[in-house]
Design a protein around this motif. Structure first.
Motif, PDB file in Angstrom:
ATOM      1  N   LEU A  22       0.678  -1.265  -0.069  1.00  0.00           N
ATOM      2  CA  LEU A  22       0.026  -0.102   0.050  1.00  0.00           C
ATOM      3  C   LEU A  22       1.027   1.284   0.048  1.00  0.00           C
ATOM      4  N   ALA A  23       2.038   1.427   0.850  1.00  0.00           N
ATOM      5  CA  ALA A  23       2.874   2.540   0.916  1.00  0.00           C
ATOM      6  C   ALA A  23       3.367   2.834  -0.509  1.00  0.00           C
ATOM      7  N   ASP A  36       0.374   7.368  -9.105  1.00  0.00           N
ATOM      8  CA  ASP A  36      -0.242   7.015  -7.763  1.00  0.00           C
ATOM      9  C   ASP A  36      -1.190   5.856  -8.364  1.00  0.00           C
ATOM     10  N   ARG A  37      -0.703   4.602  -7.914  1.00  0.00           N
ATOM     11  CA  ARG A  37      -1.423   3.179  -8.539  1.00  0.00           C
ATOM     12  C   ARG A  37      -2.870   2.989  -7.949  1.00  0.00           C
ATOM     13  N   ARG A  70      -2.514   5.079   3.677  1.00  0.00           N
ATOM     14  CA  ARG A  70      -1.228   5.038   3.028  1.00  0.00           C
ATOM     15  C   ARG A  70      -0.245   6.214   3.665  1.00  0.00           C
ATOM     16  N   THR A  71      -0.961   7.419   3.912  1.00  0.00           N
ATOM     17  CA  THR A  71      -0.482   8.412   4.372  1.00  0.00           C
ATOM     18  C   THR A  71       0.125   8.213   5.727  1.00  0.00           C
ATOM     19  N   LEU A  72      -0.650   7.829   6.460  1.00  0.00           N
ATOM     20  CA  LEU A  72      -0.035   7.300   7.932  1.00  0.00           C
ATOM     21  C   LEU A  72       0.855   6.478   8.041  1.00  0.00           C
ATOM     22  N   LEU A  73       0.832   5.230   7.136  1.00  0.00           N
ATOM     23  CA  LEU A  73       1.721   4.232   7.196  1.00  0.00           C
ATOM     24  C   LEU A  73       3.155   4.620   6.650  1.00  0.00           C
ATOM     25  N   TRP A 157      11.421   3.706  -3.089  1.00  0.00           N
ATOM     26  CA  TRP A 157      10.867   2.248  -2.718  1.00  0.00           C
ATOM     27  C   TRP A 157      10.841   1.855  -1.396  1.00  0.00           C
ATOM     28  N   ILE A 158      10.088   1.439  -0.507  1.00  0.00           N
ATOM     29  CA  ILE A 158      10.044   0.992   0.639  1.00  0.00           C
ATOM     30  C   ILE A 158      10.082  -0.372   0.673  1.00  0.00           C
TER      31      ILE A 158
END
Ligand SMILES: [Zn+2]
Length: 201
Positions: A22-23, A36-37, A70-73, A157-158
């Motif tokens: 998700l991130a 933005d997928r 996603r923003t939070l993660l 990329w995370i």
């Protein structure tokens, strides 16, 4: 099916944690161009299938909620990568995603009885809670040093480093890793040429 999982990997899905996918749905192409997928309506159903998070949910994905999670993660991941403590407010926000009613259900399998958590009400809150829970699962391992960004500034990329010695650097050695090697060898060549020409001056 193997072909399916390969396809998902090609679409940017990994094998580490659902939350990382998700991130990374906010994806930079290595040269800084952002896609933005999540804007692709199929993406949300891909993540559900890839991670086997639930049977296909009946309603379309709540895009605003997925973006908020996603923003939070991403913010929490940034803190962990920087070696900082997590904000209590962020932890509370994560907790609110986990707040769904579940029960333990028993299944009879060939090798015995097996239990699973099932939601009282299946649907998107349950799926979001599974994604949030995958972040908790990672935190509980207490190895924030394994959580990394690809050091290519145009990529970021995370990923979670699962190598034994925790030495993985790049999202992908063949793309960002290789680009870095090419860049270094070019700048080395330039320095050599400059040294040579300054010598001949
Ligand atoms: Zn990269």
């Amino acid at each position: 099916m193997k072909q399916d999982s390969d396809n998902y990997v090609a679409l940017g899905f990994g094998k580490d944690y659902a939350w990382i996918d998700l991130a990374n749905s906010l994806e930079w192409n290595g040269f800084g161009k952002l896609t933005d997928r999540l804007q692709d309506p199929a993406w949300a159903s891909h993540i559900v299938k890839h991670w086997n998070l639930a049977p296909p949910p009946p309603r379309p994905a709540p895009l605003a909620q997925l973006i908020a999670l996603r923003t939070l993660l991403r913010r929490m991941a940034e803190k962990l990568i920087a070696g900082e403590a997590l904000d209590e407010r962020d932890l509370n926000a994560l907790n609110s995603y986990l707040n769904v009613l579940v029960r333990v259900k028993l299944f009879q399998r060939q090798n015995g009885v097996h239990s699973e958590l099932v939601p009282l009400r299946p649907g998107w809150p349950w799926i979001l809670s599974r994604i949030a829970a995958s972040f908790v699962e990672m935190m509980e391992l207490n190895r924030p040093d394994r959580l990394k960004y690809c050091p290519n500034e145009g990529c970021k990329w995370i990923f979670y480093d699962r190598t034994k010695a925790n030495t993985r650097r790049w999202c992908n050695d063949r793309t960002c890793g290789n680009r870095d090697r090419v860049r270094r060898s070019r700048s080395r060549d330039k320095t050599t040429t400059r040294t040579k020409s300054s010598k001949s001056d």
